[in-house]
Each structure stands twice: as structure tokens, then as C-alpha cells.
Design a protein around this motif. Sequence first.
Motif, short mmCIF file in Angstrom:
data_model
loop_
_atom_site.label_atom_id
_atom_site.label_comp_id
_atom_site.label_asym_id
_atom_site.label_seq_id
_atom_site.Cartn_x
_atom_site.Cartn_y
_atom_site.Cartn_z
N LYS B 19 37.00 51.36 36.63
CA LYS B 19 37.54 50.18 36.27
C LYS B 19 38.81 49.98 37.25
CE LYS B 19 36.03 49.64 31.59
NZ LYS B 19 35.12 48.49 31.96
N THR B 20 39.08 48.51 37.58
CA THR B 20 40.25 48.29 38.39
C THR B 20 41.19 47.16 37.95
OG1 THR B 20 38.77 46.97 39.94
CG2 THR B 20 39.18 49.31 40.65
N VAL B 371 37.90 32.29 46.49
CA VAL B 371 37.28 33.74 45.85
C VAL B 371 38.66 34.76 46.11
CG1 VAL B 371 35.74 35.16 46.75
CG2 VAL B 371 35.01 32.97 46.83
N GLN B 372 39.21 34.73 47.01
CA GLN B 372 40.49 35.71 46.95
C GLN B 372 41.27 35.35 46.04
OE1 GLN B 372 39.35 37.93 49.25
NE2 GLN B 372 41.37 38.04 50.07
N GLU B 373 41.65 34.20 45.59
CA GLU B 373 42.49 33.99 44.51
C GLU B 373 41.78 34.52 42.99
OE1 GLU B 373 44.02 30.28 44.01
OE2 GLU B 373 44.79 30.48 41.90
N TYR B 374 40.32 34.33 42.88
CA TYR B 374 39.69 34.90 41.82
C TYR B 374 39.78 36.36 41.98
CZ TYR B 374 35.62 36.22 38.99
OH TYR B 374 34.85 37.08 37.98
N ALA B 376 41.89 38.34 43.02
CA ALA B 376 43.21 38.84 42.65
C ALA B 376 43.66 38.81 40.94
CB ALA B 376 44.27 37.86 43.50
N THR B 377 43.17 38.06 40.59
CA THR B 377 43.51 37.76 39.09
C THR B 377 42.20 38.62 38.16
OG1 THR B 377 42.52 35.40 39.20
CG2 THR B 377 44.91 35.83 39.39
N TYR B 378 41.32 38.76 38.74
CA TYR B 378 40.28 39.51 37.95
C TYR B 378 40.29 40.97 37.44
CZ TYR B 378 35.37 41.28 36.75
OH TYR B 378 34.69 41.74 35.96
N SER B 379 40.32 41.28 36.35
CA SER B 379 40.05 42.60 35.97
C SER B 379 38.87 43.03 34.94
CB SER B 379 41.32 42.88 34.95
OG SER B 379 41.37 44.03 34.43
#
Lengths: 44, 380
Positions: B19-20, B371-374, B376-379
Motif C-alpha cells: 500500500k502507498t 490524472v496527475q492531481e488524482y 497525488a491525492t489517491y491513497s
Amino acid sequence: MAEKEIVATDYPEGWEKALSLLGHIPEERREAYLKGFLQTIMTQ
Amino acid sequence: MGLLEERRDLVRDAVAFKKTDRLPTYSNFWTFMIHDAGMKLSEALYDYDMLFEAATSFHVKYNFDYYTYLGQRNPFRVTEAVEGNRYIINDDIGSLSIVDKPLMMEDEYEQLIKNPQGFFLSVVIPRKCPAMAREGSFEAMLKAMGELDTFNAYVAKVNGHFREVFEVPNRAGASATVPFEPLFNYLRGIQGISIDMRRRPSQLRDAIAALEKHYNTQASFEQIKAPTPENQIFGFYQTFLGHSICNPKQFGEFYWPYLKKWTDLCYENGKYMQLHTEAQLLTFADYFQQIPKGVLLSQAEMDDPFVMRKRLPNIAIVGGMTPDYLGRRSVAECLERAKRLTGELGEGLVMGQNKMISFPNDAKPENILAVQEYCATYSN
């Protein structure tokens, strides 16, 4: 009749002459440098 | 921990199916970055200051975690010094195409097998670079070598800038020449090698043995065991192109012995490998299923990533976003695609582009940014 001038793609004479022209490169690296150069112009 | 180490570990963790905190991203953008900077290919590819500006402005704008291309391909100034450029630039449509002409004839296998270096120099290079084979050849050679030194200085400069200023890790230092690849890529070409596999299997095998020795492919096994530099993600990186014309049995003979050894060594030595490919891999799923889980990050160019995950749950995937989405769909559709990728694939994903993004219409800036912003905030 005049002898044919050696060109870079004569093997092995051209290879040997090409190596002799690489005086600015340390001797132990000349062969790898020439091989890398030939690989670049052949593949790119 | 600095940003470079954070980016490096995020990618490694994704490959290891951990997980990241956010989703790592990979730029498979190539000449697109020149178009995106408002430059012409015919100018930027000859001007290293322009190339540097194109690469750095692309990163400032989109901020990927690591890159495949920073302008370090197509050294036209080198090849043109010996009349060896086979590329055609079309600025009107922003394309870069290559003349696919074999450099080795079908009856020349024995010369290659006997002495690859002599064959390359005396037969192949005169065909590719005529200026190397006539009067004045050594002057042309020295000029091209000077251009190569200049090109290498550019590559060192742009890589150093990305590492030190942008804190972007290097991908990998080590890779190898799989002997089938030069035969496919430029010696015999797609058509020639396809015929040779049927008509000259014995000579082809002997040529592959000679090329393996010439390129010292086996040295790659030792390279993987060496320590990976701190600023580098992978212990090994490899490109496969010629597998696209192989059947599973041929893949098993020409590619699998190397891939198996590289991935086994990565597993044994705690390293990671990235595989850049074109075409499909699932044709060879029986082989890829044998690779230990968590060491290989592989491209999914023509394979559906959702099918690939089901059939190869041991292989991390880089890709997912296609030119169809990035270039022709809306921001909302791109975000839906990104959500589906993260939702269905879970761990083991590095968000990237499924193929080399080259043409102006392959992507819209607003789609890349969304997509880059998504990510950056996805966990997960």
C-alpha cells in the motif's frame, strides 16, 4: 597504380587507424569508446 | 527523507504490491513534450538548449515521479555527421518516422556469425553511414564523435538537473542487449527476421550465440547483483520489441531464459526490474506466471490491464492511461478511467501511459493534469 586509401570501415585496418586517432581518450577506454560510437551510428 | 527518496520508494512499493500513501506516476511521454513546449521537432531535436527547456518545462507543469525520456534519443547531429540518419521529421503533423530498411541481407549470416564486429564495421555501417566508407571517412568519424560527446554532455546535464533540482530518481542504469533484438530492430527487420525464423533456424541460433558473446549479455546477471545507487529506482531495466513477432515457443527460446534469470536474480537480491514493451505480453502468460511476485513492473501496451491483472497477479503494471483517453476524451472520462484503474487493480499499479506518447494529439494538457492531481491525492 596508387594504393587504395584506408577508410574507417576497412576491417581491421580502419578499426586500428580509428583507435590511433583517439589520443584524447585514455588508452584503456579507447576500444570501448569506439565500439559505443559505432553502435550509436549503426542503431540510431 | 527527501522527495527523491520518496518518489523512489513509492515506485518500489507499488512494484512490491505494498500500500502507498499516494499513487506513483510514470512519464512515457516522448516527443510530445517538444510539441507541448510549442517547439518544432526539426528545431528542438538539433538544439540541446531547446530540448532541455522542453524537458524541464514539462516536469514543472506535470510533475511525474520518473521519466523514460528527457530528450536523450534520436541523436541526429551524430548520425548526420556520417550521413546515417534514417528518420523523417514532419513538422506539419508533428511526426517522427523511421525508414525500415534492413541493414543485413539474408545470405550474410555466416559473416555475422564468424566476426560480428568486423561484419558491423565493414558491411553494415557502409550501408547505414556512407560517409564512413569513402575518402574523408576519418574526418567525418571525428566530427560525429565530437557530436556524440556534446550529446552525452546534454544527457548528463538534463539527468543531473532532474536528480538534483527536481529530486526525480533515475530509472535504472543497467540493461542488456537481448540478441534477438538487433536482428529484429535493424539488421534483418520485421519481415526479414520473420522469414529467417522459418527458413534459417540453425543460422539464426548461431547468430544469436555470436551476438550474445559480442554484446556480453551474460554480464547483465552480474550487474543485477551489484548495489543499486540510492538515486535509482530499479536494479534493472529492459526493452522488448521483437517478441511482438514471436509465438510462445520462440519467446521461450529467444527471450525467456534472460527474463527468468533477471527476475530470479532481482528476487534473490532484493531488487526491482522494469520491462518496457510494445504489443502484447499475455500471449506469453505461461512464462510470466512463473516470475516471483513483487519484482517486475511491466508495461501493458496492447493488453487490457484489467485482464492482465487477473491472468498475471504477480506482475505490477505500469500504464493504464491511453492516447484514446488522454487525447480524445474529457477530463471527467479520464478521471473515471483513473478511478477504475485504482479501484480494480489496487496495489501493484504505477499510473502511466500504455504507449510512447509522441504526437501532438496523443494527449490534452488538462487531461494529463487531472490524472496527475488524482494520483497525488489517491491513497490505497
